[in-house]
Write an enzyme that holds these catalytic residues in place. Structure first.
Site, PDB file in Angstrom:
ATOM      1  N   ASP A 146      47.334  93.152   9.686  1.00 35.04           N
ATOM      2  CA  ASP A 146      47.091  92.118   8.686  1.00 35.04           C
ATOM      3  C   ASP A 146      46.526  92.717   7.402  1.00 35.04           C
ATOM      4  OD1 ASP A 146      46.730  89.187   8.037  1.00 35.04           O
ATOM      5  OD2 ASP A 146      44.639  89.847   7.888  1.00 35.04           O
ATOM      6  N   GLU A 174      51.809  94.056   7.204  1.00 34.10           N
ATOM      7  CA  GLU A 174      51.898  92.934   6.279  1.00 34.10           C
ATOM      8  C   GLU A 174      51.406  93.477   4.936  1.00 34.10           C
ATOM      9  OE1 GLU A 174      50.028  88.634   5.084  1.00 34.10           O
ATOM     10  OE2 GLU A 174      48.855  90.170   6.059  1.00 34.10           O
TER      11      GLU A 174
END
Length: 657
Positions: free
Chosen positions: A308, A361
């Site tokens: 993330d 990401e």
């Protein structure tokens, strides 16, 4: 295993290369001098003293003081007669004499929120049955394989009858059944590492080594992974090495001073998120994170991690105004320590866990995110294609009449489609915070919305890149997602259009997996050929996906408008026969049934800069796939110079007459 800390352990941890440090730090059940108990170890170099507290000593600091290993700053203690299920924390006495009650950073089980104690558990005795799966993963060529990911938040996928959380074991069976029915190859699970606040969705972690107790025990989670593997479904976890929360029982100021976080606020705090940033330059901190990634793959057999907020790690000025960030040694905004951490992480995982995948990401144009470190890359297996997502959704939101002015947003992604190894992600972030669900992003009345969404998903299927879709969007849930309630599964029973859309997305996934043209050259330019991308006025484009042997290639034609075209001529790459194998306008999907049931033949009629073309019926909001074998078109006859001059003279005489 002897869990006691050795001098070698201290050395390896001190240089950030102890990749099984989770076998040493934390709480481990063992027997010493014939007495069963638990060996505790924790890193707290700035602490004056650390003791273990729990129900067994009435949570009294000092009752069970730990011994400090001065060289490493690790405290250790064996306590006999402590058993599985006992609660504990570390009582950390700071240099100033304050007592901090901290959960175990390496603990494998925690109390269900709002309680925050760690729980003694043994994760060594689970009987795994997925050895065949693990062996297959080691030899799988992921870039040449289909990857269709179902992003799932377990707490809101399906709740129990009282609106509470369900157990990992129960969820495993239903999730595997649904994933297989739909055709997903993997599930990506949000929020598995322990976290205190439901509303963070698991992106503010306090227990990096503990599956959240919301859905059961660590052994229950092991069962889920093992069961999904037995049904042929891979498991990817969201993983958050970018930041952590300030909760008092967590990593923040663990021993009274900055330890896991960077000590300079300009690098150690996220102004927008209110969280703390790991100090990647500290070997023990980077070791904590690298070993954690290995831990999930080794102990829980997960097949990959989705990392993330990578962009927030790479840029020192991410989310900061001028004067709020500290430049690097060269005066720039690149975070060299985070770069080195990511390269180290990915190279170690590649060595120790071949076949496992790690996904970034990363929302910027940072180069070579998914290329090996030896090629000056960061080493990720894949990168989410955030640029495609942004442009594509902007295009789809437009009224079809105005799409002609936004055609570049549809085609631009093909310009860089092979600059990284991409996953096309339509994730949870796109269907929350007033962004609307996927179906409600589409323009028009209800019929138009479903037609547009079918076209959108068909385009996603055909576009180069692996696939990811968030739960609920595969049956066109109307409401935005909320972690507080279950998905609106009743739509599949009560609404014809939602059932048809679910059938459509299911068929796109099975079509994707059954056609090598869509995955075996997915990361190579040779797997894609433009036919014509410039039909702006009709909102159309045509391209081909190619196979290695040039057999069973696919020609895709897209109509992003509500206009129907019968006997419409489009260009094609080569002579031969073309057979329709997919049409989004089939009646079973809610379409009008305008298909092309007969074999189509390419004609030597030049069209849209190609020598060959064919005619077909193009439905409104149509996605058509034609299967063909590619053959090199005959080369035009080249006339000798003498014959050319003779033809020119004849043409000239005709003109003069």
């Amino acid at each position: 295993m002897d869990h006691k800390i050795t001098q070698l352990d201290e050395y390896l941890f001190g240089v950030g290369r102890h990749y099984e440090i989770y076998e040493k730090l934390g709480a481990h059940m063992m027997t010493k001098d014939g007495r069963p108990g638990v060996y505790f170890a924790v890193w707290a170099p700035h602490a004056k003293q650390v003791s273990v507290v729990g129900d067994f000593n009435e949570w009294e600091p000092g009752e069970n003081p730990m011994e400090k290993l001065e060289k490493s700053g690790i405290f250790e203690l064996f306590i006999p007669d402590i058993k599985e299920g006992d609660l504990y924390k570390f009582a950390v006495e700071t240099a100033e004499g304050n007592i901090l009650y901290k959960a175990d950073p390496y603990g494998n089980y925690a109390q269900k929120r709002p309680d925050t104690a760690s729980v003694v558990t043994n994760i060594e005795h689970f009987q795994w049955t997925d050895q065949g799966w693990e062996d297959d993963i080691r030899h799988r060529k992921t870039y040449e394989s289909p990857v269709a990911i179902y992003e799932v938040h377990l707490g809101s996928w399906k709740k129990d009858d009282e609106g509470g959380f369900r157990n990992y074991r129960e969820l495993a069976h239903e999730l595997a059944e649904y994933a297989n029915y739909m055709g997903y190859t993997h599930v990506e699970l949000m929020g598995i590492a322990e976290h205190p606040f439901d509303g963070s969705w698991g992106y503010q972690v306090t227990g990096y080594y503990a599956p959240t107790s919301r859905y059961g025990t660590p052994q229950d989670f092991m069962y889920m992974v093992d069961y999904l593997h037995s049904k042929g479904v891979g498991v990817i976890l969201d993983w958050v090495p970018a930041h952590f929360p300030r909760d008092a029982h967590g990593l923040a100021y663990f021993d009274g001073q900055p330890l896991y976080e960077h000590p300079d606020k300009r690098r150690g705090e996220h102004p927008d998120w209110g969280t703390l940033i790991f100090n990647y330059a500290m070997p023990q901190v980077s070791n904590f994170l690298v070993a954690n990634a290995i831990f999930w793959m080794e102990k829980f057999h997960v097949d990959g991690l989705r990392v993330d907020a990578v962009a927030s790690m790479l840029y020192l000025d991410y989310g900061r105004k001028d004067g709020e960030w500290l430049p690097n040694e060269d005066g720039g905004n690149k975070n060299y320590e985070a770069m080195e951490f990511l390269k180290h992480l990915n190279s170690i995982l590649k060595q120790r866990k071949p076949g496992k995948i790690i996904i970034a990401e990363e929302s910027t144009a940072w180069p070579k995110v998914s290329f090996p470190a030896e090629e000056d890359g960061l080493g990720f297996t894949y990168k989410w294609n955030m640029g495609w997502m942004h442009d594509f959704l902007n295009y789809m939101k437009e009224d079809p009449y105005f799409r002609q002015y936004h055609h570049g947003e549809l085609t631009f992604s093909f310009e860089y489609a092979f600059s990284e190894h991409y996953i096309l992600a339509l994730s949870h972030d796109e269907v929350v915070h007033l962004k609307c669900s996927m179906i409600n992003k589409m323009p028009g009345d209800l019929n138009d919305k479903f037609g547009n969404l079918r076209t959108a998903y068909g385009f996603m299927m055909a576009h180069p890149g692996k696939k990811l879709l968030f739960m609920g969007q595969d049956f066109a849930q109307f409401r935005e997602w909320s972690e507080e309630r279950s998905l609106d599964w009743f739509l599949l029973d009560n609404e014809k259009e939602n059932r048809q859309l679910n059938d459509y997305y299911r068929d796109t996934l099975h079509f994707y997996k059954s056609h090598p043209a869509l995955y075996e050259l997915d990361c190579e330019p040779e797997g894609f050929k433009w036919v014509f991308g410039g039909d702006v006025s009709h909102n159309m484009l045509t391209f081909c996906r190619m196979t290695k042997d040039k057999k069973k290639c696919l020609l895709f034609h897209f109509n992003f408008s509500p206009v129907v075209y019968e006997n419409h001529r489009i260009a094609c790459l080569c002579p031969g026969t073309y057979r329709e194998v997919f049409n989004s306008d089939a009646v079973k999907y809610g379409g009008s049934g305008l298909t092309n049931p007969q074999v189509l033949f390419a004609e030597k009629i030049a069209w849209d800069w190609n020598e060959y073309s064919l005619k077909l019926n193009v439905p409104a909001y149509g996605v058509i796939a034609l299967e063909f074998d590619y053959t090199e078109p005959p080369k035009p006859r080249r006339l000798k110079a003498g014959k050319i001059r003779k033809k020119e003279k004849v043409a000239k005489k005709k003109t003069e007459k």
